[in-house]
Design a protein around this motif. Sequence first.
Motif, PDB file in Angstrom:
ATOM      1  N   TRP A 239       0.870  -1.176   0.000  1.00 24.64           N
ATOM      2  CA  TRP A 239       0.000   0.000   0.000  1.00 24.64           C
ATOM      3  C   TRP A 239       0.906   1.225   0.000  1.00 24.64           C
ATOM      4  CZ3 TRP A 239      -3.663   1.309   4.722  1.00 24.64           C
ATOM      5  CH2 TRP A 239      -4.331   2.511   4.457  1.00 24.64           C
ATOM      6  N   CYS A 240       0.841   2.029  -1.053  1.00 24.15           N
ATOM      7  CA  CYS A 240       1.661   3.243  -1.144  1.00 24.15           C
ATOM      8  C   CYS A 240       1.109   4.289  -0.180  1.00 24.15           C
ATOM      9  CB  CYS A 240       1.664   3.775  -2.571  1.00 24.15           C
ATOM     10  SG  CYS A 240       2.465   2.683  -3.771  1.00 24.15           S
ATOM     11  N   VAL A 241       1.819   4.486   0.909  1.00 23.45           N
ATOM     12  CA  VAL A 241       1.373   5.450   1.906  1.00 23.45           C
ATOM     13  C   VAL A 241       1.604   6.879   1.414  1.00 23.45           C
ATOM     14  CG1 VAL A 241       1.711   6.208   4.286  1.00 23.45           C
ATOM     15  CG2 VAL A 241       1.786   3.787   3.721  1.00 23.45           C
ATOM     16  N   SER A 242       2.610   7.083   0.592  1.00 22.49           N
ATOM     17  CA  SER A 242       2.899   8.393   0.012  1.00 22.49           C
ATOM     18  C   SER A 242       3.193   8.197  -1.470  1.00 22.49           C
ATOM     19  CB  SER A 242       4.073   9.058   0.724  1.00 22.49           C
ATOM     20  OG  SER A 242       5.254   8.296   0.537  1.00 22.49           O
ATOM     21  N   ASP A 243       3.459   9.295  -2.168  1.00 20.57           N
ATOM     22  CA  ASP A 243       3.839   9.193  -3.573  1.00 20.57           C
ATOM     23  C   ASP A 243       5.162   8.428  -3.699  1.00 20.57           C
ATOM     24  OD1 ASP A 243       1.611  10.665  -4.014  1.00 20.57           O
ATOM     25  OD2 ASP A 243       2.645  12.526  -4.532  1.00 20.57           O
ATOM     26  N   LEU A 244       5.333   7.765  -4.825  1.00 20.22           N
ATOM     27  CA  LEU A 244       6.524   6.945  -5.055  1.00 20.22           C
ATOM     28  C   LEU A 244       7.127   7.340  -6.405  1.00 20.22           C
ATOM     29  CD1 LEU A 244       8.459   4.541  -4.624  1.00 20.22           C
ATOM     30  CD2 LEU A 244       6.675   3.052  -5.560  1.00 20.22           C
ATOM     31  N   ALA A 245       8.395   7.771  -6.384  1.00 22.22           N
ATOM     32  CA  ALA A 245       9.124   8.131  -7.601  1.00 22.22           C
ATOM     33  C   ALA A 245      10.229   7.107  -7.818  1.00 22.22           C
ATOM     34  CB  ALA A 245       9.705   9.535  -7.487  1.00 22.22           C
ATOM     35  N   TRP A 246      10.149   6.384  -8.930  1.00 19.94           N
ATOM     36  CA  TRP A 246      11.147   5.356  -9.228  1.00 19.94           C
ATOM     37  C   TRP A 246      11.768   5.629 -10.586  1.00 19.94           C
ATOM     38  CZ3 TRP A 246      13.588   1.811  -6.509  1.00 19.94           C
ATOM     39  CH2 TRP A 246      14.325   0.839  -7.176  1.00 19.94           C
ATOM     40  N   ARG A 247      13.062   5.380 -10.703  1.00 19.74           N
ATOM     41  CA  ARG A 247      13.796   5.573 -11.940  1.00 19.74           C
ATOM     42  C   ARG A 247      14.557   4.302 -12.282  1.00 19.74           C
ATOM     43  NH1 ARG A 247      14.647  10.314 -14.399  1.00 19.74           N
ATOM     44  NH2 ARG A 247      14.043  11.416 -12.492  1.00 19.74           N
ATOM     45  N   ASP A 248      14.463   3.905 -13.524  1.00 15.18           N
ATOM     46  CA  ASP A 248      15.147   2.698 -13.975  1.00 15.18           C
ATOM     47  C   ASP A 248      16.655   2.908 -13.873  1.00 15.18           C
ATOM     48  OD1 ASP A 248      16.353   0.650 -15.570  1.00 15.18           O
ATOM     49  OD2 ASP A 248      14.388   0.302 -16.470  1.00 15.18           O
TER      50      ASP A 248
END
Length: 445
Positions: A239-248
């Motif tokens: 469950w994403c509690v906050s925003d999630l920024a992911w980079r390959d």
Amino acid sequence: MKPTHAWLELTCLTDVAVSATAASVGGHEVLPYIPGSALLGAAAARLYPALLKEEDGIERCWATFHDGSLRFGPGWPASSAGAPAWPAPLSLHHEKDSSPGAERIAAEAVENLAARDASFRPRMKQLRGVHVDAFGHLVRPRLRESLRTAVDPRSGRARTGLLYELNALAADTRLIARVEADDAAALERVVDALTGEEEIVLGRSRRAELGRVRVRRLAAPPPEPAVQDTPPTDEAVFWCVSDLAWRDPDTGQPAFVPPPQALGLPADWHYAPERSFVRTRVYSPFNAHRRRPDLERQVILGGSVLVYEGESPCDPAAVRAAIARGTGLYRECGLGRLAYAPRCLAGLQPRFESPPAAGTGRKGTDAPAPRSALIDWLQRERLRETLEDAAWKLAKTLRDELLAMPAWRRLPPSQWYELARQVQRRPGNPLRAVREFTGSSMRKL
């Protein structure tokens, strides 16, 4: 090293406007919470000058605010139970013609479509735009809209054609934020800076009347949604509690699905899109110190649900260790917080903790009712209006009674003042005083 944390309560003394995007055209959209980047900026504004004067000041500033060792969580709206309300899981759905609950999620009316035995139906509606706490309470932050205009600095008058709408979190809104750190000394220093005697100022229009926030430290941690004691080893629900920024890491391009290895899962596991519920947004946060937008961010919205499956068993301890300090980019701003195997998403119907009984809130989470000169004035005005309404009703009753008395029509005007004095001496029964006076007056005449 085990991270340490502190819980902060934020009280909006005035309306607070934190823009969702830095766009200067179109309608203004405000965040229903205070992002961690705003708290980071407030702490940096107070600590940066002092840290730069110390030995190795630049390295100390970088370690405190930029390398992710100190993480400012978002300020989520506080529920009536004094708990932070996270964005509702997007896997929760209900029938379009039914209600998910008035104040608390009704388990029989809501289904978790991330469960294995769930099946989507055409007339199902996603639970959006609300927050939930550990007890399933539905929290809808109160927003306030206002129309404003730009002012010509030379004439002091409103500039023609520059009328705009501004949304903001309403004053007296309570929020709860969690600040984590790998160094306990750095955490205490930041908390002392935020909880000083002066309030902090956040968001836009800070030179006007917006953005004043009072911060205090909670004595005890508030309740959070529980996790499963023994989660299944062939699936993982996040469950994403906050925003999630992911980079390959290979291409450097933004990605909206973290690989299983980044979350502590075995390499042969895979992402299950048919059971996951993800929403995204793109924005460029405005940096008030540099007075220009930061780099554009492509993030997974808080409330998204990520599901992974695999045949080889996973180690729950390894998963918790992998996400303990968050995952992805911008963790110092509170991004990348995940809840692994939440108990409320363990089955088809969401299950939350039983709410505490009235008057049994945790110590440190029940804030006293806000008091101010404005609130005192409003209470006095309400009391005055109540008394005026009662006086008008009594006057109407007296008028009707007097007009029904034959002796009243023959009462000379010279006796009206004496009649008023007699009624004032007997406020408990004014009608009887009127009858006695009119009777005696008529006999004298």
